[in-house]
Enzyme design. Structure first.
Site, short mmCIF file in Angstrom:
data_model
loop_
_atom_site.label_atom_id
_atom_site.label_comp_id
_atom_site.label_asym_id
_atom_site.label_seq_id
_atom_site.Cartn_x
_atom_site.Cartn_y
_atom_site.Cartn_z
N HIS A 152 23.93 3.62 47.95
CA HIS A 152 24.74 2.70 47.15
C HIS A 152 24.83 1.34 47.85
CE1 HIS A 152 26.12 6.12 44.75
NE2 HIS A 152 26.45 5.21 43.86
N LYS A 614 37.42 2.12 37.18
CA LYS A 614 37.14 0.85 36.49
C LYS A 614 37.50 0.97 35.01
CE LYS A 614 33.23 -2.09 35.39
NZ LYS A 614 32.43 -1.42 34.36
P1 PGA Z 1 27.27 4.27 40.50
O1 PGA Z 1 28.33 4.39 41.64
O2 PGA Z 1 27.40 2.89 39.90
O3 PGA Z 1 26.01 4.48 41.24
O4 PGA Z 1 27.57 5.35 39.53
C1 PGA Z 1 29.57 3.99 41.44
C2 PGA Z 1 30.24 3.93 42.78
O5 PGA Z 1 30.00 4.75 43.64
O6 PGA Z 1 31.07 3.03 42.93
#
Ligand code: PGA
Length: 971
Positions: A152, A614
């Site tokens: 990520h 979110k």
């Molecule tokens: P994603 O991850 O956008 O890859 O689903 C969200 C996050 O971990 O904040």
């Protein structure tokens, strides 16, 4: 605060002060050499003014500082940003070191009692609570701690700088040793100056995005340098603790710790992760682990030198040597000559030879795949030659074969007075092979549900089964899927002209199959479906898996034998609410249920903390996640399915972050079952796994929490408490929080404008942090923004809104019902009871308090001035400011504090000390963002001043890194 804790904090303080002043003086030397005295003078001035400003904030003083900064030339501003950033990097290391020194001190003073939150402490406490050996045995038989490493985009530091930081960390560790000589100290300080100089001369911003293979290399680094050597220690901890607290009992220690990875396999919204990349990654992982085994065996060969002239060996070892000789006659002569009487060494040499052959074949397969790819052949069809090798080669086909060889060494040693020797490096290697197999870490594929639907729709259309699968209702889709799953005929037409997206989905499944056959099933068996929102999403993937050879129908028994573990990911508020029904329907579908048989009816379900946050705000997301876990546990129990929950958490509070052990203890009952799987992402990986001591501490704390949360009657009672009586209050508060959050973020037409203007969101997108793009779709809508840049932006502008917005409305409206101005004392008392008696509620409040404490209204207000329309700015700012105050007041009232974070003093102090150093970077960022935006409005001006524009942009990007280093989080 207890006396012990106070002493700890005081000790931590002393250690930290010493280390920081040492490092700051080294940094000063480097800055003087690299830029000159003028920079040091400027740094000192800015520092002094900002400390004064923090002592008593006034807009006038603030504007004066900003003015002063604006008068500096850009080169000096750039140098200032970099100086403060570097200072934070060093401060972060010093804090980590001070923490380790304090931990060691705590351990020493507790001795011979175990250290708090260790594995031994968990077993000691369980024993005291009367938990019997049988319960421990039952837990061990299913226990699992499974961190999943992801790529990520939350690590803003470049790999080159991480390298320097690790180096500095090592030097600081040596420097803080008590037994160091004066000459050594001088040497280490000189080394530190060298390392800090290297950092100063290293680009902090990547010139281009990392490729997926860079990301894989990064993850592999942690496996090689930290996890591989550290893992046996945790197993030993457990073994020793069981022996100590449950003497005379026998236990089978399972592979309770396992690692998985999404790097090179998570393709959700990342077009750069292809089937080819996944294939390369799995071969690379295999190569890495085999080489690590090689190194361990070489060291073991040094150690296992018992001689036949001095000690016996058992018959099994002699027999196995005879077999090896038949298999490898040429090598046998050599090995016997090398170590005539040292038969253990002979055996290790045979093992090494078999391992080398395995490495060689893996490399040949990798090369063949590369050739095929170059020739336009998909990797799943490359002729690797591995299929022919199977029958008559001496390579290892599976880790079991290697383990068998190691067990032969072990038994012979044990039978011949070599227990102590067997318990050393050999036992460690056996543990390592059990944990890492030949795959190192399970590669987990992730893809968005809509991509599967689109791919299957095309396959069905080509096969003339259905014209428009995507347009069918859920019921129609489901029954079509059930029908097709029960039909043995293939749907995919070889060589059909499918779109490249469909080809990619199909090829990914084929590559998974291929890797399973050529490495082992664990290498690539989990497949996460993001944004699962209906049962058909799961059956769609199952049908595609059947086409890819990962699922096989037995028409006679009408069952499916499946080598793919399908993991639905629920991540919006709506989907979390639907999750239990979705799963129930699937479990009741006999074909689906049968597909779980190969996994002993274990169903893994992932829940996403970031997107739910979110979507519905902090309070509601946490509550819905909690309820979903409870209900999923209930459904699985009813349907006799073993549940494994997979927590998709990031580092920031707004993405499910916060102390891991506290989160485990706060999970709803029945949702853990001894199994914990969670993501480890971006900057969290460096923080938790770059230092083996810290990694060990993290994993022992997690394991401690899993033991206690699952078995401790006290912890279980606490988690249950009067839970159900408290539900209505929670439900009502969550509704209020949801409304407040949604009204601001999704219903207020001015909000998006505020967000995009008052934060460096666009600049964050230019940081080149990861191979994946920032948004799924570049629409400029909040809905389409991924959760990471969303949270990242609010961290930079010090609003930290995703970690608290809505909490204040919820708590306030509950305590002051019907808009009354009078506090309802009963309700306050109830919230206090919940806070003290329910870890879930306590965690919500403490985590939101962490975000409130890290937020800063003065700085946030300054960012709000970036919004060009004053009416928009004022409207949104006032809403945010009012909710902030409401939340602080409510949290402090319930927790009985007068100042935020009084209950978390280490964090409180760290924020207070850091603020005067983060502030100047924020001032610079805001001033330059204003300038950038003015310039980019006028294309003509950009052409004229392209160089200046680039320079300013460069400083802004560095300032993002600086604030992230200061706040110790990107988002
Ligand atoms: P994603 O991850 O956008 O890859 O689903 C969200 C996050 O971990 O904040």
């Amino acid at each position: 605060m207890s006396g012990g804790r106070e002493r700890d904090i005081q000790h931590l303080d002393e250690q930290l002060r010493g280390l920081v002043s040492r490092l700051a003086s080294i940094l000063g030397d480097v800055l003087r050499e690299q830029v000159g005295e003028a920079l040091l003078v400027e740094v000192e001035e800015v520092r002094k003014y900002n400390i004064e400003l923090r002592a008593s904030w006034s807009e006038e003083k603030q504007n004066l500082i900003i003015q002063q900064i604006e008068n500096l030339n850009p080169d000096m501003v750039f140098a200032l940003v970099r100086s403060f950033t570097l200072y934070f990097h060093l401060l972060n290391l010093a804090e980590e070191r001070a923490r380790l020194i304090t931990l060691a001190r705590r351990e020493r003073s507790a001795y011979p009692e175990p250290c708090s939150e260790s594995i031994a402490m968990a077993l000691k406490e369980l024993k005291l609570e009367g938990v019997g050996a049988q319960s421990i045995r039952r837990l061990l038989s299913r226990m699992l701690v499974e961190p999943v490493f992801t790529a990520h985009p939350t690590e803003s530091r470049r790999r080159a700088n991480l390298f320097h930081l690790r180096n500095i960390n090592r030097l600081v560790a040596d420097l803080s040793s008590n037994e160091i000589l004066q000459s050594e100290q001088e040497y280490l300080e000189e080394e530190l100056r060298r390392a800090v100089t290297s950092m100063w001369q290293t680009d902090e911003i990547r010139a281009s995005r990392p490729t997926p293979l860079h990301e894989v290399a990064n993850t592999l680094y942690y496996f090689e340098s930290t996890l591989y050597p550290m893992v046996p220690r945790l197993y030993r901890d457990l073994e020793k603790a069981l022996l100590r607290y449950y003497p005379g009992e026998s236990f089978m220690i399972p592979t309770f710790l396992r690692f998985n990875s999404w790097t090179g396999a998570d393709r959700d919204g990342n077009p750069h992760i292809t089937a080819t990349i996944t294939a390369m990654t799995s071969r690379w992982q295999k190569k890495t682990i085999l080489k690590l085994y090689r190194g361990s065996l070489e060291r073991l060969a040094e150690e296992l030198s018992p001689s036949l002239r001095l000690i016996q060996v058992n018959q099994a070892l002699l027999d196995s040597l005879a077999r090896d000789r038949r298999l490898m006659p040429d090598l046998a002569i050599k090995f016997e000559k090398q170590s005539v009487f040292e038969v253990y060494r002979q055996k290790i040499n045979f093992i090494l030879a078999r391992l080398d052959r395995t490495i060689e074949l893996n490399q040949a397969a990798y090369d063949a795949e590369q050739e095929a790819i170059k020739a336009g052949i998909p990797p799943s069809q490359a002729a690797t030659g591995l299929a022919n090798v199977r029958q008559n080669d001496y390579c290892y086909f599976s880790p079991i074969e290697l383990l068998t060889d190691l067990a032969i060494l072990e038994e012979s040693l044990r039978e011949n007075r070599g227990r102590r020797i067997a318990d050393g490096a050999l036992a460690d290697l056996i543990t390592q092979v059990q944990v890492f197999g030949f795959h190192l870490a399970g590669l987990e594929v992730r893809q968005h549900s809509s991509r599967h639907t689109a791919a299957l729709a095309e396959v069905l259309r080509f096969a003339a089964v259905c014209d428009n699968f995507s347009a069918l209702s859920e019921e129609e889709k489901y029954s079509l899927l059930e029908r097709e799953l029960g039909d043995p005929r293939p749907l995919v037409i070889p060589d059909a002209d499918y779109s490249s997206d469909t080809q990619e989905v199909l090829e990914t499944l084929r590559v998974m199959r291929r890797m399973q056959l050529e490495v082992n099933r664990e290498v690539c068996e989990n497949y996460v479906i993001s944004f699962t929102n209906q049962p058909s999403d799961v059956l769609t993937l199952l049908l595609l898996a059947k086409e890819g050879g990962l699922a096989r129908l037995d028409p006679t028994s009408a069952t499916i034998d499946c080598d793919l573990h399908i993991v639905p990911l629920f991540e919006s508020i709506e989907d979390l609410r639907r999750a239990p029904d979705i799963m129930r329907q699937l479990f009741k579908t006999s074909l689906y249920r049968s597909s779980l048989a190969g996994y002993s009816y274990l169903q893994e379900i992932m829940i996403g903390y970031s997107d739910s946050n979110k979507d519905g705000g902090f309070f509601t997301a946490n509550w819905e996640l909690y309820k979903a876990q409870r209900q999923l546990a209930e459904v699985c129990r009813e349907e006799s399915i073993d549940l494994r929950l997979f927590h998709g958490r990031g580092g920031a509070i707004g993405r499910g972050g916060g102390p891991a052990n506290r989160a485990i203890m706060a999970q709803p009952r029945h949702s853990l079952g001894g199994k914990l799987k969670m993501t480890e992402q971006g900057e969290v990986i460096f923080a938790r796994y770059s230092n083996p001591e810290i990694a060990h501490r993290h994993l022992e704390q997690v394991t401690n929490a899993v033991f206690k949360a699952t078995l401790s009657p006290q912890a279980r009672a606490l988690r249950t408490g009067a839970e159900e009586e408290w539900f209505p209050a929670l439900e009502g508060m969550s509704e209020t929080a949801f409304k407040a959050y949604r009204e601001l973020v999704f219903e207020n037409p001015n909000f998006a404008r505020y967000f995009f203007e008052a934060s460096p969101i666009n600049e964050i997108g230019l940081l080149n942090i990861a191979s994946r793009p920032v948004s799924r779709r570049a629409t400029g809508r909040i809905q389409d923004l991924r959760a990471i840049p969303w949270v990242f932006s609010w961290t930079q502008n010090r609003h930290y809104l995703p970690g608290w917005y809505g909490v204040g409305s919820a708590l306030h409206n509950y305590m002051y019902p019907n808009n009354s101005a009078t506090l309802d004392e009963h309700r306050l008392a109830l919230l206090q009871e919940m806070y003290n008696g329910w870890p879930f509620f306590q965690t919500i409040l403490l985590n939101s308090e962490r975000s409130l404490g890290a937020a800063d209204l003065e700085i946030a207000r300054l960012y709000s001035t970036l919004v060009t329309d004053e009416k928009v700015r004022r409207e949104i700012w006032e809403l945010i400011e009012a909710e902030y105050h409401r939340t602080c007041a409510a949290v402090m009232l319930i927790t009985g504090q007068t100042t935020l974070l009084d209950n978390i003093p280490v964090l409180q102090r760290s924020i207070r000390l850091r603020n005067p150093y983060i502030d100047p970077i924020s001032f610079i960022q805001v001033a330059l963002l204003k300038r950038l935006r003015q310039k980019s409005q006028d294309n003509f001006a950009i052409d004229q001043d392209r160089e200046e524009f680039e320079k300013i942009l460069g400083i802004v990007l560095h300032s993002i890194n600086g604030i992230a280093a200061g706040a110790q989080t990107t988002g």
